[in-house]
Design a protein around this motif. Structure first.
Motif: not given
Length: 422
Positions: A117-118, A396-410
């Protein structure tokens, strides 16, 4: 690290100025954060800059596998690429036990799915990132070669690569012209066969890539501060960074310190089984190796050769040892012997380098948010795939930091998978 001139904007402190750190900083800045990168070296020499430049989207199968365990003894022969120094058994012994536990068929299958996936997003992310920083010309998407020196190894290697999962990449036999070109470069050996991958790629100049990332960061107000973080501690439910007598705070702290990451977490009580998987290379400033020749892996020798803007690089070895242990000069001697035996167009002795890849026992990175400190994000442990996964990890880090949905299951990359609270 609040900024009084922009009180409404979140602050981000990225610990580590390697490729993962710089890509994370770039994406955090694009998401609206005021970003500072903390990098201990003015001229970083870590694994981000000593790799083969290969964007390895085909490496979807984790090295934590039964096949790796079965092949380990054979890889420790005099020409082999695996190093387990006896003096370092206290470092690699516990890691080896964890690797074996992570190599069950079920965990291998889950790891393959997670890495797939990554890696499916790795090249698209690099296209986006290289365009943003004005470095699209550094990204080549013309694949790579794997070559063998005997008919038997060619038959085994071809059967493996054509019959295994290689994600979004594809593979075919090298054409007659391609095989002739490899043989012309390796005149000291009998190249029995080769395959060519498509879908993989190369960064042609790692120095220029780093410069472009840093320039893009600075152009939008980001800062790179040189200093050695001494540890990450807890202040209530927030992480803080110790830097000498100074305490650094930020709304988001991103740990991208490579092989030093686990040590930095110790003050807050987090224990992560990260090891320094050291690699070696030699580099010649000049060569008649064609500039348009993709990387060539000489698989019988576990060595990959890549032409960069700055010269020709031959890289190899998996050596498990303490991060600060002195390098083993015999590794460079073996690389020089391979170059001579293959007859490569390489000006010896070549400039030597050794660096530590940050590796976790299941060969998956740690990407996620700490359960101990809600402002602490993890982005380390990318083993051989730091260059490959840097751009997608930054997104992915930016999505985590801003609370946006991740495009990949982390979930598969949560460092808590090794037990305890991280």
């Amino acid at each position: 690290m609040k900024n009084s001139s922009h009180p409404s904007r979140a602050t981000a402190l990225v610990i580590g100025g390697g490729l993962v750190g710089l890509c994370a900083a770039l994406q955090l800045q694009r998401a609206g954060c005021i970003v500072t990168v903390l990098e201990p070296q003015e001229k970083p020499q870590g694994a981000s800059w000593g790799n083969a430049g290969h964007i390895a989207v085909e490496q979807v199968q984790p090295l934590a596998s039964l096949a790796t365990i079965r092949s380990a003894w054979g890889r420790m022969h005099p020409r082999g690429a695996l190093g387990l120094p006896a003096a370092q058994i206290g470092t690699w012994g516990p890691f080896a036990l964890r690797l074996m536990r992570a190599s069950t068929p079920a965990r291998f299958a889950a790891g393959t799915a997670a890495l797939s996936a990554l890696l499916a997003e790795a090249m698209p992310a690099w296209k986006r990132t290289s365009w943003i920083i004005g470095a699209a010309h550094l990204l080549r998407e013309d694949g790579h070669f794997v070559a063998w020196e005997s008919a038997a190894s060619a038959a085994r290697g071809r059967a493996f690569w054509t019959g295994t999962d290689i994600g979004t990449a594809s593979v075919r036999d090298a054409s007659a012209d391609e095989l002739a070109a490899i043989r012309d470069l390796a005149r000291g050996a009998q190249i029995a066969g080769a395959v060519r991958f498509a879908g993989s790629g190369q960064m042609t100049d790692l120095v220029a890539l780093a410069d472009a990332l840093r320039a893009a960061l600075a152009a939008d107000g980001g800062a790179i501060r040189h200093g050695q973080a001494e540890g990450i501690a807890l202040e209530g439910d927030q992480a803080i960074v110790r830097l000498g007598a100074e305490t650094l705070r930020a709304d988001q702290i991103v740990l991208c310190a490579g092989a030093a990451s686990a040590e930095l977490l110790q003050p807050m009580g987090a224990r992560i089984p990260l090891i320094a998987e050291r690699g070696y290379h030699i580099q010649s400033p000049t060569s008649r190796w064609p500039q348009d020749m993709p990387p060539v892996a000489f698989e019988d020798r576990s060595m990959i050769v890549t032409r960069f803007a700055g010269g020709l690089r031959a890289a190899s070895f998996v050596e498990f040892a303490a991060r600060a242990a002195p390098p083993d000069p015999t590794k460079w001697a073996k690389l020089r012997a391979h170059v001579i035996e293959l007859g490569l167009p390489f000006d010896l002795p070549g400039k030597p380098w050794m660096g530590a890849r940050p590796t976790l026992p299941d060969y998956l990175p740690a990407i996620g948010r700490s359960a101990r400190a809600r402002n602490l994000l993890y982005a380390f442990g990318h083993q051989h795939l730091g260059l490959t996964l840097a751009a997608i990890t930054g997104e992915l880090v930016a999505a985590l930091a801003t609370g946006k949905p991740s495009p990949i299951d982390l979930a598969p990359f949560d460092p808590a998978r090794f037990g305890g609270t991280t």
